[in-house]
Design a protein around this motif. Structure first.
Motif, PDB file in Angstrom:
ATOM      1  N   ARG A   1       2.714   1.617  -3.362  1.00 15.10           N
ATOM      2  CA  ARG A   1       1.923   2.457  -4.526  1.00 15.10           C
ATOM      3  C   ARG A   1       1.209   3.147  -4.040  1.00 15.10           C
ATOM      4  NH1 ARG A   1      -1.490  -1.727  -3.470  1.00 15.10           N
ATOM      5  NH2 ARG A   1      -2.809  -0.266  -2.200  1.00 15.10           N
ATOM      6  N   GLU A   2       1.148   4.426  -2.985  1.00 19.29           N
ATOM      7  CA  GLU A   2       0.347   5.099  -2.577  1.00 19.29           C
ATOM      8  C   GLU A   2       2.043   6.525  -3.341  1.00 19.29           C
ATOM      9  OE1 GLU A   2      -1.110   5.191   0.811  1.00 19.29           O
ATOM     10  OE2 GLU A   2      -3.038   4.402   0.544  1.00 19.29           O
TER      11      GLU A   2
ATOM     12  N   ASP B   1       1.107  -0.926   0.073  1.00 17.77           N
ATOM     13  CA  ASP B   1      -0.225  -0.198  -0.386  1.00 17.77           C
ATOM     14  C   ASP B   1       0.924   1.240  -0.017  1.00 17.77           C
ATOM     15  OD1 ASP B   1      -2.352  -1.262  -0.108  1.00 17.77           O
ATOM     16  OD2 ASP B   1      -2.725  -1.792   2.515  1.00 17.77           O
ATOM     17  N   SER B   2       2.118   1.102   0.516  1.00 15.15           N
ATOM     18  CA  SER B   2       2.924   2.343   1.458  1.00 15.15           C
ATOM     19  C   SER B   2       3.287   2.993  -0.226  1.00 15.15           C
ATOM     20  CB  SER B   2       3.260   2.172   1.813  1.00 15.15           C
ATOM     21  OG  SER B   2       4.109   1.486   2.330  1.00 15.15           O
TER      22      SER B   2
ATOM     23  N   SER C   1      -3.788  -3.098  -6.265  1.00 18.37           N
ATOM     24  CA  SER C   1      -3.385  -3.704  -5.228  1.00 18.37           C
ATOM     25  C   SER C   1      -3.715  -5.555  -5.303  1.00 18.37           C
ATOM     26  CB  SER C   1      -3.825  -4.210  -4.143  1.00 18.37           C
ATOM     27  OG  SER C   1      -5.222  -4.324  -4.051  1.00 18.37           O
TER      28      SER C   1
ATOM     29  N   CYS D   1       2.507   6.685  -7.434  1.00 16.35           N
ATOM     30  CA  CYS D   1       0.726   7.138  -7.747  1.00 16.35           C
ATOM     31  C   CYS D   1       0.939   8.635  -7.451  1.00 16.35           C
ATOM     32  CB  CYS D   1      -0.792   5.991  -7.114  1.00 16.35           C
ATOM     33  SG  CYS D   1      -0.599   4.630  -7.971  1.00 16.35           S
ATOM     34  N   TYR D   2       1.066   9.603  -6.308  1.00 17.10           N
ATOM     35  CA  TYR D   2       0.820  10.469  -5.682  1.00 17.10           C
ATOM     36  C   TYR D   2       2.389  11.176  -6.648  1.00 17.10           C
ATOM     37  CZ  TYR D   2       1.738  14.355  -2.802  1.00 17.10           C
ATOM     38  OH  TYR D   2       2.124  15.973  -2.521  1.00 17.10           O
TER      39      TYR D   2
ATOM     40  N   LYS E   1      -3.323   5.611 -11.475  1.00 18.50           N
ATOM     41  CA  LYS E   1      -4.123   4.373 -11.019  1.00 18.50           C
ATOM     42  C   LYS E   1      -3.198   3.708 -10.512  1.00 18.50           C
ATOM     43  CE  LYS E   1      -8.242   5.265 -13.766  1.00 18.50           C
ATOM     44  NZ  LYS E   1      -9.266   4.434 -14.487  1.00 18.50           N
ATOM     45  N   GLY E   2      -3.553   2.939  -8.943  1.00 17.11           N
ATOM     46  CA  GLY E   2      -3.416   1.874  -8.558  1.00 17.11           C
ATOM     47  C   GLY E   2      -3.650   0.648  -8.207  1.00 17.11           C
TER      48      GLY E   2
END
Length: 229
Positions: free
Chosen positions: A12-13, A9-10, A30, A16-17, A27-28
């Motif tokens: 990916r976020e 999650d970290s 999981s 994307c950010y 777009k991410g």
């Protein structure tokens, strides 16, 4: 649009950010199931793909992408904790266009993304020239992104196609590994000349009887001889 398939999650976020802050849409996802569902709605300009994933691993996902007509030419960059040369070779052999091992910095990631997108756009412009090459049993149609050997169509990855076209455009000229890296990848990999060798090897294998057209000039690089018809 850039798609990222990453189960952390970290990461990916953050990725994307970072991409959206630079101005790209991203777009991410999981899990592969959500990723493939999104592909039914939109085909991205670039895919960032992790190897260690739930449901199925990234190499399996990559093989599916390369086997599908709608995604077989979409540039794919592998993002993975596996950073050994063996793992990189496996990823590139499977059809990846680039490989970035974790942990990586956002500046390096964005530089690689820019290079891949730039090369993809340049390749698309080149196809508008409607140029073709034919040497012995090898035929290449840039506009249709088609390669045939003895009239049988051959499936190449985005980078394999670019590499073949580069050699054909420079028939009779020996290109060293650094030149190929810069022209095909858009930048140099420090100490990563193995990348070129891997792509040459897989390209020769896919070209079958015409693979021998790609000559190795020991200590220098690679070339294709012969006149295009």
């Amino acid at each position: 649009m850039i798609y990222l398939l990453e189960d952390d999650d970290s990461i990916r976020e953050l990725v994307c950010y970072t991409l959206t802050q630079i101005g790209w849409e991203a777009k991410g996802f999981s899990a592969p199931s959500a990723f493939f569902e999104a592909l039914k709605q939109e085909i991205p300009a670039l895919i960032l793909l992790d190897i260690m994933l739930p449901e199925e691993d990234g190499l399996s996902v990559l093989k599916k992408l390369r086997a599908a007509s709608k995604t077989k030419h979409v540039p794919v960059m592998m993002l993975t904790a596996k950073g050994s040369e063996y793992d990189k070779v496996i990823g590139l052999d499977a059809g990846a266009d680039d490989y970035l091992a974790k942990p990586f910095g956002m500046m390096e990631l964005t530089a690689r993304v820019k290079a891949l997108l730039r090369r993809s756009a340049a390749a698309e412009e080149k196809t508008q020239e409607k140029k073709t090459y034919q040497i012995e049993g090898l035929f290449v149609d840039l506009a249709r992104h088609v390669v045939t050997v003895d009239h049988e169509e051959i499936a190449l990855t985005f980078k394999e196609f670019e590499l073949l076209c580069l050699l054909l455009e420079n028939r009779g000229i020996v290109l060293n590994r650094d030149q190929i890296l810069n022209r095909v990848w858009g930048y140099s990999f420090d100490g990563e000349n193995r990348t070129v060798d891997v792509h040459i090897r897989t390209l020769r294998q896919k070209l079958g009887t015409c693979g021998a057209l790609i000559e190795t000039v020991r200590g220098v690089g690679y070339k294709i001889d012969g006149e295009s018809v």
